[in-house]
Design an enzyme around this catalytic site. Structure first.
Site, PDB file in Angstrom:
ATOM      1  N   LYS A 153      -7.075  -4.972  -3.074  1.00  0.00           N
ATOM      2  CA  LYS A 153      -7.872  -5.526  -1.967  1.00  0.00           C
ATOM      3  C   LYS A 153      -8.819  -4.466  -1.430  1.00  0.00           C
ATOM      4  O   LYS A 153      -8.596  -3.271  -1.619  1.00  0.00           O
ATOM      5  CB  LYS A 153      -6.938  -6.034  -0.866  1.00  0.00           C
ATOM      6  N   ASP A 190       0.783  -1.249   0.000  1.00  0.00           N
ATOM      7  CA  ASP A 190       0.000   0.000   0.000  1.00  0.00           C
ATOM      8  C   ASP A 190       0.814   1.299   0.000  1.00  0.00           C
ATOM      9  O   ASP A 190       0.523   2.222   0.777  1.00  0.00           O
ATOM     10  CB  ASP A 190      -0.979   0.009   1.189  1.00  0.00           C
ATOM     11  N   CYS A 210      -2.435  -3.031   7.485  1.00  0.00           N
ATOM     12  CA  CYS A 210      -2.271  -3.921   6.338  1.00  0.00           C
ATOM     13  C   CYS A 210      -1.000  -4.764   6.388  1.00  0.00           C
ATOM     14  O   CYS A 210      -1.005  -5.908   5.940  1.00  0.00           O
ATOM     15  CB  CYS A 210      -2.386  -3.117   5.048  1.00  0.00           C
TER      16      CYS A 210
END
Ligand code: VGL
Ligand code: ZN
Length: 216
Positions: free
Chosen positions: A118, A20, A163
């Site tokens: 995701k 990310d 995450c």
């Protein structure tokens, strides 16, 4: 003089998972992680050690269930209970196809083999790159890594306590040997979430390493 690295990357077995590195998680972004941008050059350097790199991208529809704005009377960083458990309500972030969801402009990993998106199901969040927050829906990453012969997963990116932590815990649960490269991550740290995440990762056997352990 640079020291000898403590770990040697084995190109057949090892993957670097870069989590990310998107504009909305950078300073000035919608869900800014303090000093998140400092991770980018380090992730680029680490990625050069690996032939196998996978990137993840938080990728929400505008009506996503994790956005406080989609729940009347709710504010960011409050908790709600959903059928699959507790959910933090976040500011609107990483909306599909918006500049906030794009990778930071300095991410320079041209040899990345896959990008796992995701959080794309409207009613389920997914911090983990492996299994969505309902603890049931797979993203397909486990199968992809198994099929490509991966045994060891090295994680870096944002955010350490969401995450990165959830991905590394799920990677462990899937039977991979897992390490988090701590100084190549930055945390959100919401109500002690960073300490809690490290406690869980330690208990699960996630290795806690430094970039210098790989770079020398
Ligand atoms: C993340 C909160 C919401 C992360 C993603 O990348 O850690 N955190 N969505
Ligand atoms: Zn998100």
């Amino acid at each position: 003089m640079t020291a000898e690295p403590k770990f040697r990357i084995n190109q057949a077995d090892d993957v670097l998972l870069v989590v990310d590195l998107q504009n909305d998680f950078m300073p000035g972004g919608a869900l800014a992680v303090a000093h998140g941008d400092e991770v980018v050059p380090l992730a680029n350097r680490l990625a050069r050690l690996f032939t196998h790199v996978v990137l993840t991208q938080d990728w929400h529809p505008r009506a996503h269930i994790s956005f406080a704005e989609n729940h009347a009377g709710r504010k960011p960083f409050e908790f709600i209970t959903l059928p699959y458990g507790e959910q933090v309500l976040w500011p609107v972030h990483c909306v599909q196809q918006t500049p906030g969801a794009a990778f930071h402009r300095d991410v320079d990993i041209p040899h990345a083999r896959a990008v796992i998106r995701k959080g794309h199901h409207q009613h389920v969040d997914s911090y983990s790159a492996f299994v969505e927050a309902d603890h049931t829906t797979p993203t397909g990453l486990t199968g992809y890594l198994r099929d490509t012969g991966v045994k060891r997963v090295w994680c870096c990116g944002l955010a350490t306590d969401f995450c990165v932590a959830w991905s590394s815990l799920d990677a462990c649960a899937a039977g991979f040997d897992v390490a988090v490269i701590e100084d190549a991550t930055r945390a959100i740290d919401l109500n002690g979430s960073l300490d809690a995440a490290w406690r869980e990762m330690n208990a699960a056997g996630v290795r806690r390493v430094r970039a210098a352990d790989l770079l020398g």
